[in-house]
Design an enzyme around this catalytic site. Structure first.
Site, short mmCIF file in Angstrom:
data_model
loop_
_atom_site.label_atom_id
_atom_site.label_comp_id
_atom_site.label_asym_id
_atom_site.label_seq_id
_atom_site.Cartn_x
_atom_site.Cartn_y
_atom_site.Cartn_z
CD GLU A 117 -2.87 1.04 2.47
OE1 GLU A 117 -2.95 -0.02 3.11
OE2 GLU A 117 -3.65 2.00 2.62
CG ASN A 134 -7.73 2.24 5.54
OD1 ASN A 134 -8.61 1.45 5.23
ND2 ASN A 134 -7.21 2.29 6.75
CG ASN A 136 -9.52 -1.12 1.73
OD1 ASN A 136 -9.19 -2.31 1.76
ND2 ASN A 136 -9.30 -0.29 2.72
CD GLU A 137 -10.35 -2.49 6.09
OE1 GLU A 137 -10.20 -1.42 6.70
OE2 GLU A 137 -9.72 -3.53 6.39
CE1 TYR A 141 -3.56 -6.59 8.77
CE2 TYR A 141 -5.76 -5.64 8.77
CZ TYR A 141 -4.55 -5.85 8.14
OH TYR A 141 -4.31 -5.33 6.90
CD GLU A 154 -6.30 -4.79 4.26
OE1 GLU A 154 -6.06 -4.52 5.45
OE2 GLU A 154 -6.78 -3.97 3.45
CD GLN A 162 0.05 -2.74 3.72
OE1 GLN A 162 0.92 -2.17 3.08
NE2 GLN A 162 -1.07 -2.12 4.10
O1 AHR Z 1 -3.18 -2.95 6.06
C1 AHR Z 1 -3.35 -1.76 6.77
C2 AHR Z 1 -4.77 -1.24 6.67
O2 AHR Z 1 -5.63 -2.11 7.35
C3 AHR Z 1 -5.36 -1.15 5.30
O3 AHR Z 1 -5.06 0.05 4.66
C4 AHR Z 1 -6.84 -1.20 5.57
O4 AHR Z 1 -7.55 -1.76 4.51
C5 AHR Z 1 -6.95 -2.00 6.85
O5 AHR Z 1 -7.75 -1.37 7.77
#
Ligand code: AHR
Length: 506
Positions: A27, A72, A172-173, A244, A292, A352
């Site tokens: 990113e 993001n 995204n999200e 995550y 992700e 990432q």
């Molecule tokens: O990977 C970091 C961030 O985590 C990304 O930009 C977003 O999509 C997620 O909230």
């Protein structure tokens, strides 16, 4: 010593593993691009300004797919800023990460880099603050051969042949309040459907990933998938999942059980996709893109300090989690979970790749080293290709803060196209070894070729530039299968890769 067993049968298959299960993510965030993959002043920079040491580390990781340019970041991104002569590309305030994006690296440069690391691009479009029109424009720019406004612009910018990007993320999200252009599920479903139609009219060969909820803990989760799929089911191909995990309280047993949640999450999203399929009397099957996933928590406080002191600077050192040994175990378990769900999860991206919550770290002007999580990913990507097998695991269980009956052995197995067999397993037990017996009778005569182990006595051990091999995989002696059965010892808290091949006929 604990005891456990796994039965495998060469014909009991979960499904074909899509190589894109071992994707990752770059990113425009922190030092992922600037100071990570790209540092023209670095002594190891190549003719295009890319760090050769990073290219080498990515190549060794075997990453067939890289999601780009966010995250993001995409929800405020105007793709036109990132193409054309560099000197006329604008500097923009990035409201996702409170930095300045210089656009020195854009689509053309990233495509050059992706080629060097042997990866395909998964390109995310902005459906937060932009719409279907800009989405179809970038597909025309990237994939149309020529003789139209945007394809001719690409050619004028130096790229005659189309980029042929096959896989695209529709935003995204989009349910996250932190997202520029946050939407309701219905609003998103409508805009995603229109963008999808128009993008596929420009290039019918592309595949599209619609945004699932940004996490299973979101209040929107579930209803979001149902509502948005109701609007766009027939025009999209995958639904995204993001997750995550962290261990801020130092509860290793509970942390290593988090993949129970990941499994549930995958099953829930697959069920919702199938419910919409049934409701719509559709023949189309939607698959999942876990685009992700990782451990992310170590850098949270540090990032607040950085923003206090340095907002709007270029390439701030954000999200630079330093991963310890227990993080590598959980990443191993997450990979096992993805392989076990390979019938539904076709795409996954470790988020990432470089510097930002990443397996690969760099110092500006300095070295490049592998974090602890690099190794399970490398093993899974290298040996986890082929077909996922049903592993019938019988193991002792434990209870922890959030889960009951967590098996101490977490395992998955794959059959390679060369008829090799690989068993991946994590021993979650904090103190005890485990004698794991493998029943492989249906495979005929096998030879164990390797037993790779990642273990450290300290769950908090980390790799650094000065000590890059503090947590590093080794091998233990192999055992000889006897009539298709073999027992291996698994150290407490260890990641194991046990490999077999057909025994040559004497
Ligand atoms: O990977 C970091 C961030 O985590 C990304 O930009 C977003 O999509 C997620 O909230």
């Amino acid at each position: 010593m604990k005891k456990a067993s796994i039965i495998l049968d060469r014909d009991y298959l979960i499904g074909r593993i899509d190589k894109r299960l071992f994707g990752s993510f770059i990113e425009h965030l922190g030092r992922a691009v600037y100071g990570g993959i790209y540092e023209p002043d670095h002594p190891l920079a190549d003719e295009l300004g890319f760090r050769k040491d990073v290219i080498q580390a990515v190549r060794e990781l075997n990453v067939p797919l890289v999601r780009y340019p966010g995250g993001n970041f995409v929800s405020g991104f105007q793709w036109e800023d990132s193409v054309g002569p560099r000197e006329s590309r604008p500097k923009r305030l990035d409201l996702a990460w409170f930095t300045t994006e210089t656009n020195e690296v854009g689509l053309h440069e990233f495509a050059d880099w992706a080629e060097k690391v042997d990866s395909e691009i998964m390109y995310a479009i902005n459906l937060g603050t932009r719409g279907p029109m800009e989405a179809r424009d970038i597909v025309e720019y990237a994939n149309h051969p020529g003789n139209s406004r945007y394809s001719d612009m690409r050619i004028a910018n130096g790229r005659k042949d189309p980029f042929n990007i096959r896989l695209w993320c529709l935003g995204n999200e989009m349910d996250g309040p932190w997202q520029m252009g946050q939407k309701t599920a219905y609003e998103y479903g409508r805009i995603a459907n229109d963008a999808a139609k128009m993008m596929k009219w420009v290039d019918p060969s592309i595949e599209l990933v619609a945004c699932g909820s940004s996490g299973s803990g979101m209040p929107t989760f579930g209803d979001w998938e149902l509502t948005m799929l109701n609007e766009c089911y027939e025009n999209i191909d995958y639904v995204s999942l993001h997750r995550y995990y962290g261990n801020p309280t130092g509860d290793t047993a509970g942390f290593l059980a988090r993949t129970m949640d990941m499994d549930d999450f995958i099953r829930s999203v697959a069920s919702i996709c199938d419910a919409v399929k049934g409701k719509k009397h559709s023949k189309k099957q939607i698959h999942l893109s876990f685009d992700e996933w990782n451990v992310w928590y170590h850098s949270a406080e540090q990032d607040k300090e950085i923003w206090k002191q340095d907002k709007w600077n270029r390439a701030l050192p954000l999200l630079e989690d330093v991963y310890n040994f227990e993080d590598a175990l959980l990443v191993g378990s997450m990979l096992i979970t993805l392989i076990r769900n390979a019938d539904r999860v076709k795409i996954a991206c470790l988020a990432q790749l470089v510097n930002v919550i990443a397996p690969i770290m760099t110092r500006n002007g300095g070295g490049c080293w592998a974090q602890t999580i690099y190794y399970p990913f490398m093993h899974a990507s290298k040996y986890g290709r082929g077909t996922a097998l049903q592993a019938i695991v019988d193991a002792p269980v434990y209870d922890c803060s959030d889960y009951e009956n967590v098996p101490v052995i977490d395992a998955a197995a794959t059959r390679g196209d060369d008829d090799s067999l690989t068993v991946f397993c994590v021993n979650r037990d904090l103190t005890e070894e485990c004698a794991l017996s493998l029943d492989l009778r249906s495979f005929g005569d096998l030879r164990m070729t390797e037993h790779i182990v990642l273990h450290h006595d300290d769950v908090n051990a980390v790799n650094t530039e000065e000590n890059p091999r503090e947590v590093f995989p080794g091998s233990v002696p192999t055992a000889a299968p006897d009539h298709g059965r073999v027992t291996v010892k698994l150290q407490p808290l260890s990641w194991n890769v046990i490999r077999f091949e057909k025994k040559p006929i004497d």
